[in-house]
Enzyme design. Structure first.
Site, mmCIF file in Angstrom:
data_model
loop_
_atom_site.group_PDB
_atom_site.id
_atom_site.type_symbol
_atom_site.label_atom_id
_atom_site.label_comp_id
_atom_site.label_asym_id
_atom_site.label_seq_id
_atom_site.Cartn_x
_atom_site.Cartn_y
_atom_site.Cartn_z
ATOM 1 N N LYS A 26 5.423 1.648 -8.308
ATOM 2 C CA LYS A 26 4.792 2.816 -9.109
ATOM 3 C C LYS A 26 5.389 3.983 -8.776
ATOM 4 O O LYS A 26 5.571 5.060 -9.540
ATOM 5 C CB LYS A 26 3.398 2.712 -8.815
ATOM 6 C CG LYS A 26 2.616 1.477 -9.323
ATOM 7 C CD LYS A 26 1.206 1.476 -9.194
ATOM 8 C CE LYS A 26 0.681 1.772 -7.619
ATOM 9 N NZ LYS A 26 0.989 0.861 -6.845
ATOM 10 N N ARG A 101 -9.842 3.701 -9.859
ATOM 11 C CA ARG A 101 -10.011 2.722 -9.054
ATOM 12 C C ARG A 101 -10.818 1.381 -9.353
ATOM 13 O O ARG A 101 -10.949 0.342 -8.983
ATOM 14 C CB ARG A 101 -10.033 3.197 -7.613
ATOM 15 C CG ARG A 101 -9.003 3.662 -7.009
ATOM 16 C CD ARG A 101 -8.926 3.830 -5.437
ATOM 17 N NE ARG A 101 -7.773 4.547 -4.890
ATOM 18 C CZ ARG A 101 -6.666 3.842 -4.485
ATOM 19 N NH1 ARG A 101 -6.522 2.441 -4.530
ATOM 20 N NH2 ARG A 101 -5.827 4.577 -3.930
ATOM 21 N N ARG A 147 11.658 -4.225 4.060
ATOM 22 C CA ARG A 147 12.047 -2.715 4.228
ATOM 23 C C ARG A 147 12.360 -2.333 5.541
ATOM 24 O O ARG A 147 11.610 -2.604 6.433
ATOM 25 C CB ARG A 147 10.860 -1.847 3.559
ATOM 26 C CG ARG A 147 10.545 -1.850 2.192
ATOM 27 C CD ARG A 147 9.777 -0.877 1.584
ATOM 28 N NE ARG A 147 8.571 -0.922 1.958
ATOM 29 C CZ ARG A 147 7.335 -0.599 1.219
ATOM 30 N NH1 ARG A 147 7.675 -0.080 0.105
ATOM 31 N NH2 ARG A 147 6.357 -0.549 1.687
ATOM 32 N N ARG A 181 8.168 -0.192 9.331
ATOM 33 C CA ARG A 181 6.901 0.344 9.584
ATOM 34 C C ARG A 181 5.749 -0.590 9.956
ATOM 35 O O ARG A 181 6.068 -1.826 9.376
ATOM 36 C CB ARG A 181 6.448 1.139 8.253
ATOM 37 C CG ARG A 181 7.420 2.179 7.751
ATOM 38 C CD ARG A 181 6.877 2.892 6.377
ATOM 39 N NE ARG A 181 6.097 2.000 5.555
ATOM 40 C CZ ARG A 181 5.360 2.481 4.576
ATOM 41 N NH1 ARG A 181 5.149 3.816 4.315
ATOM 42 N NH2 ARG A 181 4.634 1.650 3.593
ATOM 43 N N ARG A 192 -4.007 -6.147 2.385
ATOM 44 C CA ARG A 192 -3.620 -4.992 1.456
ATOM 45 C C ARG A 192 -3.754 -5.612 0.085
ATOM 46 O O ARG A 192 -4.357 -5.047 -0.948
ATOM 47 C CB ARG A 192 -2.588 -4.212 1.774
ATOM 48 C CG ARG A 192 -2.897 -3.124 2.946
ATOM 49 C CD ARG A 192 -1.852 -2.348 3.298
ATOM 50 N NE ARG A 192 -1.636 -1.539 2.057
ATOM 51 C CZ ARG A 192 -0.547 -0.990 1.870
ATOM 52 N NH1 ARG A 192 0.853 -1.128 3.048
ATOM 53 N NH2 ARG A 192 -0.156 -0.157 0.972
#
Length: 238
Positions: A26, A101, A147, A181, A192
């Protein structure tokens, strides 16, 4: 290939809502929409921080709520969004980041657009263009957990899709070991993703029921996704 990022600042885009889980792309797509059409990205997180920092009435109320360890209410968030959307730079359009949301917020947004931001000359502009980026769950996990970034030069890699020439070592800052991270660890990202799906499913269903949800395959190459989004935006107001 994606279309050149030349600005089309004469085109009225209207409200754009991008739905999709963390890692769906996004952020990348929002940036390209901003560059092409010269419209702002309206982030509820940024609005909250700005109102608190500036000491507005809404910011003072939100700060008091957060100090008690509570979530900021829909009323406060919606009022911040309303004030932001009435500013001149949103006249031709904007991308909503982190909003709506909930289904209740989606309904509130529809009412606001119809009541205060309705354009009589082009009725379809009253409704947001809602684009859902759909990405396979396992693909999402690979995108996020793979990542890596270079702490020296900041370059981003993915060990599965865009790996460095040498394992875990930056191509540019030679000898620098790449880092991951904390938020990208599997044990962090799985809850999440689950929370996101539970929270946003009603929003997607709200727009699906009204016939305004447009699904885009986010597993395709980034430029192809961008190209399809541009076509959606341009066809919507053709």
């Amino acid at each position: 290939m994606a279309k050149p990022m030349t600005q089309e600042t004469s085109r009225a885009v209207g409200a754009v809502v991008l739905l999709g889980p963390p890692g769906a792309g996004k952020g990348t797509q929002a940036k390209r929409i901003m560059e092409r059409y010269g419209i702002p990205q309206v982030s509820t997180g940024d609005l909250l921080r700005e109102n608190v920092a500036q000491g507005t009435d809404l910011g003072i109320a939100a700060k008091a709520v957060m100090a008690r360890g509570e979530l900021v209410s829909d009323d406060l968030v919606c009022n911040m969004v309303r004030e932001r959307l009435l500013l001149p730079d949103c006249k031709r359009g904007y991308i909503l980041d982190g909003f709506p949301r909930t289904a209740a917020q989606a309904g509130w947004l529809d009412a606001l657009l119809e009541r205060e931001l309705f354009d009589n000359s082009r009725p379809t502009r009253a409704w947001p263009i809602v684009i859902q980026l759909e990405v396979d769950y396992n693909q999402l996990l690979l995108r996020i957990t793979g990542r890596r970034s270079c702490p020296t030069c900041g370059r981003i890699y993915n060990v599965h899709f865009q790996p460095p020439r040498f394992d875990e070592i930056c191509d540019e800052a030679h000898g620098t070991k790449l880092v991951a991270r904390n938020d990208d660890r599997l044990e962090v990202i799985q809850p999440r993703l689950t929370a996101f799906q539970e929270q946003t499913r009603p929003v997607a269903e709200y727009y699906r029921r009204t016939g305004r949800l447009i699904s885009v395959n986010g597993d395709r190459p980034v430029d192809e996704v961008t190209d399809q989004i541009f076509r959606i935006l341009e066809d919507h107001h053709a």
